[in-house]
Each structure stands twice: as structure tokens, then as C-alpha cells.
Scaffold this active site. Structure first.
Site, PDB file in Angstrom:
ATOM      1  CE1 TYR A 242      -3.637   2.616   0.871  1.00 51.87           C
ATOM      2  CE2 TYR A 242      -1.990   3.458   2.394  1.00 51.87           C
ATOM      3  CZ  TYR A 242      -3.177   3.619   1.706  1.00 51.87           C
ATOM      4  OH  TYR A 242      -3.895   4.779   1.848  1.00 51.87           O
ATOM      5  CG  HIS A 243       2.531   4.694  -2.917  1.00 58.02           C
ATOM      6  ND1 HIS A 243       2.876   5.842  -2.236  1.00 58.02           N
ATOM      7  CD2 HIS A 243       3.420   4.577  -3.938  1.00 58.02           C
ATOM      8  CE1 HIS A 243       3.926   6.396  -2.826  1.00 58.02           C
ATOM      9  NE2 HIS A 243       4.276   5.648  -3.855  1.00 58.02           N
ATOM     10  N   GLY A 244       1.638   4.962   0.823  1.00 60.37           N
ATOM     11  CA  GLY A 244       1.253   6.095   1.652  1.00 60.37           C
ATOM     12  C   GLY A 244       1.493   7.408   0.940  1.00 60.37           C
TER      13      GLY A 244
ATOM     14  CD  GLU B 232      -2.773   2.686  -2.847  1.00 55.94           C
ATOM     15  OE1 GLU B 232      -3.757   1.936  -2.982  1.00 55.94           O
ATOM     16  OE2 GLU B 232      -1.602   2.263  -2.730  1.00 55.94           O
TER      17      GLU B 232
END
Length: 330
Positions: A127-129, A200
Site C-alpha cells: 500500500y502506497h502512503g 494512491e
């Protein structure tokens, strides 16, 4: 006694002088309003200044790369023992720097390290912050603990940043096609991809929804290379850095126009970061890229639901550094 009296008189005169100055300034400036505005804006300014520390660390890392490039002949001559690799030395220095930063600022931990192959290929999907700082920390930790470098697929805009190309070359961060990524894995390396990418990063929020927009390139890479997929999620990632919450639709239109990060990021809060590596998803020839994408997305969503408060809270993220929160049951 006379000396003490003279000092008191001097201090009193200075106080009167200062008050006179403030009185004079007060004729033109509302001091009460200025002080109130200063107190109001200080937290806001700090919120946007803290991310600049991350940028400074990036460019300090780049500086190390250029110092090596400038003096590589001398360094190689001094340390030449037949097996010495200059890039390995730079990677070790950068890994020590980033691992220390993660430990000090975020109490960084990695859970599920046993799910990462010690040898052979592995495709990490994460998951890309708002800022992928967790991947910097993971790359550093794995390099120091296992002497394995995680290749990383980065957006093309990174190559436009001054000085980035050299560090990208040393740390193996670059844009990649399906064929080039599959080749990296076929050579037995670890590779990380964030399917959500910059979109994202820019438009995700503390609800931690995946914004992959039908991207299946990583699934094609996994199928072609027959490498296992390791799902990854970092707890409190959106509490460390966040994108501003206003004018989202405007920023989306602007991003689609320029294909470059346009939404401001704030934060740098020292919340607890804990990276979770899920159970490997083995190669399955019966799955199509679309089916594999759904399977991986489900695995990451399970990690999110198990380990992350939703919606995320900066205050709770800070408290996690003091009191460990038990994971939710599946």
C-alpha cells in the site's frame, strides 16, 4: 551595594526603553493580534515544515552518493581487497542512516519477516502512503539483516528530481515494464511494486482504501516470472504523512493533466510504524492477471483490517509508541 543599585537602574531603564519601543510599534501594529496570529500559525507552519526534514534526508543521502562518485577511485584503491564493491559500501551507509531514522522517529518494526524469502525471487506488493517512507525503512532493514537489496519500481517523475538518478541507480529504484520487472525476479531478486502508485499516494486517506484503478501490471509480472507475492502494509502510515483534505476534485483534475504530484503533503508526525508482511501467495498458473490482482488486493485489505484503526488517528498513532495495541482477529 552601589554596584547592585546601578545594575537595577540599568535593567529598569532597559525595560522602560523596551516598553517605549513596543508602545511606538503598537501605534502602527496590533500587537495582540500579531501575537495571536503567531500562536495560531505556528502549529500549521510546523506541520508543513516537518516534511521538509524528510526531503533534507533524501538529499543528504544523494550527497553521500555523489561523494562516493567523486572519490570512488581513491575509495576503491584504499579498500580494494578483490571482493570490495563500492556500491555495496554506499548502500550500507544509506541503510544505516535510514534504519536509524526509522527507529528514532517512528520506532520502526517489521512483523512477518519470515514470510520474505531468504533466497530466490519475491514480489512485494504494498500500500502506497502519502510518502513511501516505509519502503525506505524496509529496504534498509532487509539490506542490513539479510544483505539482500530490494529492487523498487518508482514513478517516472522521480527521474526529473535533481540528483535522483545516481541514488536510483545505486539503490535500484527505477520505472519498470512488465518484461524488465519479470527479468529482475527471474534473476532471483526481491522486487517491490505499489500498484496504486502516485495516484494512491496523493488521493488516499486515513480510511486506507486501495486505489489501484484496474492496474494489473504487477500480476502479469508475477505470472511471467512465477515468483511468489508477499503482501505488505505499514501500520499508521497515513498518520505519519497526509495529503491536504481540501479541493480533492480539483487536484485530481490537475494530476490527470500533468501526471505529477500536485497535492500538498503535511505531517512528519513521529507515530509508530510497523510493517506487516503477509503470507506469500504462490504462483498459480490457473489464475488470470485480473483474478490474481483481486486475490492480492484481498490479502492486503486483510492486513489493513487486522492491524489498522479505521479511520486512522494521529493521536492514537503516537500512543502506539507507548502502548502496543493488540491486533484484531481475522
Amino acid at each position: 551595594m552601589g554596584t547592585v543599585a546601578e545594575e537595577l537602574i540599568t535593567l529598569n531603564n532597559e525595560a522602560v526603553k523596551n516598553s517605549t519601543i513596543f508602545s511606538y510599534i503598537g501605534q502602527y501594529v496590533d500587537l495582540d493580534y500579531s501575537i495571536w496570529l503567531y500562536r495560531l500559525l505556528t502549529p500549521l507552519l510546523l506541520t508543513f515544515i516537518l516534511p521538509s526534514l524528510f526531503v533534507l534526508l533524501i538529499y543528504f543521502s544523494i550527497s553521500i552518493c555523489y561523494v562516493f562518485k567523486l572519490h570512488r577511485r581513491f575509495i576503491l584503491q584504499v579498500y580494494n581487497d578483490g571482493d570490495f564493491n563500492g556500491f555495496d559500501m554506499v548502500r550500507t551507509m544509506l541503510s544505516v542512516l535510514w534504519d536509524a531514522h526509522g527507529w528514532i522517529f517512528h520506532g520502526y518494526e517489521v512483523c512477518g519477516l519470515e514470510n520474505l524469502p531468504e533466497t530466490g525471487p519475491g514480489l512485494i506488493i504494498y500500500y502506497h502512503g502519502a510518502i513511501p517512507i516505509d519502503m525506505y525503512y524496509l529496504v534498509a532493514r532487509i539490506y542490513l539483516k539479510r544483505s539482500r537489496l530490494i529492487y523498487t519500481v518508482g514513478d517516472r517523475f522521480l527521474e526529473k528530481l535533481p540528483g535522483w538518478k545516481l541514488m536510483g541507480r545505486i539503490m535500484k529504484v527505477s520505472p519498470g515494464s512488465v518484461q524488465s520487472c519479470a527479468s529482475v525476479l527471474k534473476e532471483g531478486n526481491l522486487l517491490s511494486i505499489a500498484p496504486g502508485g502516485v495516484y494512491e499516494a496523493q488521493f488516499g486517506d486515513n480510511n486506507y482504501e486501495l486505489l489501484w484503478r484496474r492496474r494489473i501490471g504487477f500480476a502479469k509480472v508475477a505470472i511471467e516470472s512465477k515468483a511468489p507475492i508477499i503482501p505488505m502494509f505499514t501500520e499508521n502510515l497515513r498518520e505519519g504523512f497526509r495529503s491536504v483534505g481540501f479541493a480533492k476534485s480539483l487536484f485530481i483534475r490537475l494530476y490527470n493533466l500533468v501526471r505529477f504530484p500536485v497535492r500538498p503533503v503535511y505531517g512528519g508526525f513521529p507515530v509508530k510504524f510497523r510493517t506487516h508482511l503477509g503470507a506469500p501467495i504462490p504462483y498459480d498458473p490457473s489464475l488470470t492477471p485480473e483474478q490474481l490482482q483481486e486475490k492480492v488486493a484481498y490479502a492486503i485489505e486483510r492486513l489493513i483490517n487486522k492491524h489498522q484503526r479505521i479511520p486512522g488517528s494521529i493521536l492514537h498513532g503516537l500512543m502506539d509508541r507507548i502502548v502496543e495495541r493488540p491486533a484484531k482477529s481475522d
